[in-house]
Structures are given as structure tokens and as C-alpha cells.
Write a protein that holds these residues in place. Sequence first.
Motif, short mmCIF file in Angstrom:
data_model
loop_
_atom_site.label_atom_id
_atom_site.label_comp_id
_atom_site.label_asym_id
_atom_site.label_seq_id
_atom_site.Cartn_x
_atom_site.Cartn_y
_atom_site.Cartn_z
N SER A 1 -1.35 -0.45 -10.69
CA SER A 1 -2.49 -1.57 -11.09
C SER A 1 -1.88 -2.88 -10.70
CB SER A 1 -2.79 -1.63 -12.32
OG SER A 1 -3.38 -0.46 -12.84
N HIS B 1 2.36 1.73 -3.33
CA HIS B 1 1.22 2.07 -4.13
C HIS B 1 0.96 3.67 -4.06
CE1 HIS B 1 -2.82 2.67 -5.82
NE2 HIS B 1 -2.86 1.45 -6.20
N ARG C 1 0.79 -1.38 -0.05
CA ARG C 1 0.02 -0.02 0.04
C ARG C 1 0.95 1.12 0.01
NH1 ARG C 1 -3.31 -3.35 2.92
NH2 ARG C 1 -5.22 -3.40 1.99
N GLU D 1 -2.24 -3.41 -6.79
CA GLU D 1 -3.74 -3.57 -6.50
C GLU D 1 -3.92 -5.17 -6.57
OE1 GLU D 1 -5.83 -0.97 -8.76
OE2 GLU D 1 -4.99 0.94 -8.08
N ASP E 1 -4.56 -7.66 -3.22
CA ASP E 1 -5.69 -8.45 -3.20
C ASP E 1 -5.24 -9.94 -2.80
OD1 ASP E 1 -8.68 -8.90 -3.17
OD2 ASP E 1 -7.72 -10.23 -4.88
#
Length: 182
Positions: A157, A144, A141, A160, A164
Motif C-alpha cells: 500500500s 510491490h 513496482r 502504491e 504515484d
Amino acid sequence: MVTTLQKPADAAKLNSGKPPRQLNVPNDLGAKATQEITEAINPLVADAFALYIKTKNYHWHMSGSHFRDYHLLLDEHAEQIFATIDVLAERVRKVGGSTIRSVSHIAALQTVKDSNEEFVAPIDILNDLIGENKNMAANMRKAHEVCDDNKDVATASFLEVFIDETERRTWFLFEAAQRDAD
């Protein structure tokens, strides 16, 4: 000429993000963005290598009444973690940075704690991997955010998807640990 890394103090130099002239891939992000993205992603590459090895270690040394389930779960997790390494390292190269070059480079950058214990109880394995995967998601994170700040949507992307997947691993480990605790 092959050189060897002698000290972890070289970690800052290793993660500087500036490749030699021959490897300087042009991009439209700029030198500052390349450096910041490289410094955010390379530790993730190192952690992915370290978490892969740790997960495989636990996979190989699993024992107990849920051996088969845990053995297969950890093998699946290790494969998923391993699959992130090349994607992240190649993103560093695509944006013009330089990435992991050796085991000592990994050791200098990793935040995943090594496990050299001869035996670890299954519940302790699950709980350790829960913590490592939670930390991995948190670090992803942060990376990101760096990518967002530098308008690197492609790396963001990928992160992400990997966040997950990491949360899914954490969930599965948590549920397995609950079963083992019951």
C-alpha cells in the motif's frame, strides 16, 4: 563497538534481512517473507537517499532563465523523496528485517547514479531526474510484486502511493523539460 564497512562486496551481507536477535521483531509473515521483503525494500531506501541528495544537489546548483521555478520544483521533489525514506525503512523493521545503517551501506545498494559534475545544464538536470524517477518507479513496482507474493499488504500500500508520487515527479520534470526545449 563500532565497525566500518570496507567493501561493496559486503552488500549481500548487509541486505540479508536477518537482524540480530535483539532486533528480531515478531510477525506473521515468516522468515522467508521477511528476508524477501527486506531485500526488495532496502535498495529502495538506498535509492531514496541517493535520489534525495542528487535532487538537492541539482536544486542547489540550478542556474538559468527558469532558475526560480526549477529551484522550487526540485526542492519540493527532494522533500517528497526524503519523506519516503523513514516510512520504507520502518516497514523493513516492522516486518522483522534490518535496514540501512550507513552511507557505505547506501552506496552498496543504490542504483541511482551519483552526479559529481561541477555544472549541469538545466535541461540535462531535468532529463537525468526523469530517468532516475522512472527507474525508481520501476524498482518500486518490482518490490510491490515481492510484497504481493508475500501477502505484505501494508508495504504494498505504501509503495502504491510512492509509485504515484514518483510518476507525478516524472510528469512534472517531463513538462518542465518540454518547456525548456521549446
